[in-house]
Design a protein around this motif. Sequence first.
Motif, mmCIF file in Angstrom:
data_model
loop_
_atom_site.group_PDB
_atom_site.id
_atom_site.type_symbol
_atom_site.label_atom_id
_atom_site.label_comp_id
_atom_site.label_asym_id
_atom_site.label_seq_id
_atom_site.Cartn_x
_atom_site.Cartn_y
_atom_site.Cartn_z
ATOM 1 N N ASP A 2 3.985 5.699 -6.066
ATOM 2 C CA ASP A 2 4.068 5.811 -6.895
ATOM 3 C C ASP A 2 2.800 6.671 -7.813
ATOM 4 O O ASP A 2 3.087 7.229 -8.475
ATOM 5 C CB ASP A 2 3.575 4.263 -7.778
ATOM 6 C CG ASP A 2 4.638 3.433 -7.843
ATOM 7 O OD1 ASP A 2 5.747 3.573 -7.283
ATOM 8 O OD2 ASP A 2 4.538 2.338 -7.613
ATOM 9 N N LEU A 3 1.563 6.828 -6.603
ATOM 10 C CA LEU A 3 0.952 7.750 -7.649
ATOM 11 C C LEU A 3 0.900 8.831 -6.920
ATOM 12 O O LEU A 3 1.122 9.717 -7.987
ATOM 13 C CB LEU A 3 -0.418 7.292 -6.456
ATOM 14 C CG LEU A 3 -1.642 8.500 -6.703
ATOM 15 C CD1 LEU A 3 -2.519 7.929 -8.098
ATOM 16 C CD2 LEU A 3 -2.556 7.902 -5.536
ATOM 17 N N THR A 4 1.792 9.416 -5.957
ATOM 18 C CA THR A 4 2.522 10.724 -5.436
ATOM 19 C C THR A 4 3.267 11.009 -6.211
ATOM 20 O O THR A 4 3.157 12.388 -7.219
ATOM 21 C CB THR A 4 2.965 10.685 -4.859
ATOM 22 O OG1 THR A 4 1.653 10.028 -3.010
ATOM 23 C CG2 THR A 4 3.314 12.228 -3.630
ATOM 24 N N GLU A 5 4.341 9.772 -7.186
ATOM 25 C CA GLU A 5 5.122 10.007 -8.509
ATOM 26 C C GLU A 5 4.536 10.424 -9.008
ATOM 27 O O GLU A 5 5.012 11.824 -10.081
ATOM 28 C CB GLU A 5 5.586 9.731 -8.204
ATOM 29 C CG GLU A 5 7.394 9.114 -7.408
ATOM 30 C CD GLU A 5 8.185 7.716 -7.745
ATOM 31 O OE1 GLU A 5 7.971 6.577 -8.847
ATOM 32 O OE2 GLU A 5 8.692 7.684 -6.090
ATOM 33 N N ARG A 6 3.455 9.984 -9.708
ATOM 34 C CA ARG A 6 2.996 10.577 -11.040
ATOM 35 C C ARG A 6 2.074 11.508 -11.133
ATOM 36 O O ARG A 6 2.515 12.471 -12.113
ATOM 37 C CB ARG A 6 1.912 8.794 -11.572
ATOM 38 C CG ARG A 6 2.689 7.734 -11.771
ATOM 39 C CD ARG A 6 1.495 6.990 -12.577
ATOM 40 N NE ARG A 6 1.084 5.651 -11.576
ATOM 41 C CZ ARG A 6 0.330 5.549 -10.667
ATOM 42 N NH1 ARG A 6 -0.873 5.780 -11.404
ATOM 43 N NH2 ARG A 6 0.447 4.387 -10.064
ATOM 44 N N ARG A 32 0.648 -1.313 0.030
ATOM 45 C CA ARG A 32 -0.223 -0.094 -0.050
ATOM 46 C C ARG A 32 0.726 1.845 0.018
ATOM 47 O O ARG A 32 0.391 2.144 -0.698
ATOM 48 C CB ARG A 32 -0.780 0.231 1.567
ATOM 49 C CG ARG A 32 -2.164 -0.719 0.902
ATOM 50 C CD ARG A 32 -3.168 -0.624 2.639
ATOM 51 N NE ARG A 32 -2.808 -0.101 3.673
ATOM 52 C CZ ARG A 32 -2.557 -1.507 4.513
ATOM 53 N NH1 ARG A 32 -3.132 -2.881 3.786
ATOM 54 N NH2 ARG A 32 -2.119 -1.309 5.803
ATOM 55 N N SER A 33 2.199 0.897 0.668
ATOM 56 C CA SER A 33 2.941 2.100 1.500
ATOM 57 C C SER A 33 3.930 2.687 -0.586
ATOM 58 O O SER A 33 3.517 3.564 -1.026
ATOM 59 C CB SER A 33 4.071 1.814 1.935
ATOM 60 O OG SER A 33 5.087 3.126 2.053
#
Length: 103
Positions: A67-71, A61-62
């Motif tokens: 990954d979502l934040t980086e995108r 989950r982390s």
Amino acid sequence: MDVLGDLNKLDAEEQVAVISSVSLFLQNKIPLHIAEMIVKDISNVAQVKISFTQIKDLLLRSRENTDLTERKLKNSLLCSQKTRSNAAWFSQTLPRARPLGGF
């Protein structure tokens, strides 16, 4: 109790050992049974109820959130680059404004 609460009951070295062993398994650097054994042994010695699966799910989950934040950051940077590029194009193609009064 939640996984983070249980992890906080461990001392720093135990936390590192548990998280590192699961992380190494996820990177295919150690076999599953070794990672499970490390987590089980530490939880037994520390008398804390944590499982390999709980730690694995927490790390996954982390990683997804990271990954979502980086995108999102990459998209934001691309948008700002496009904005700068558009601003440069407009400044080059549009005629310069002349001051009022003909000076």
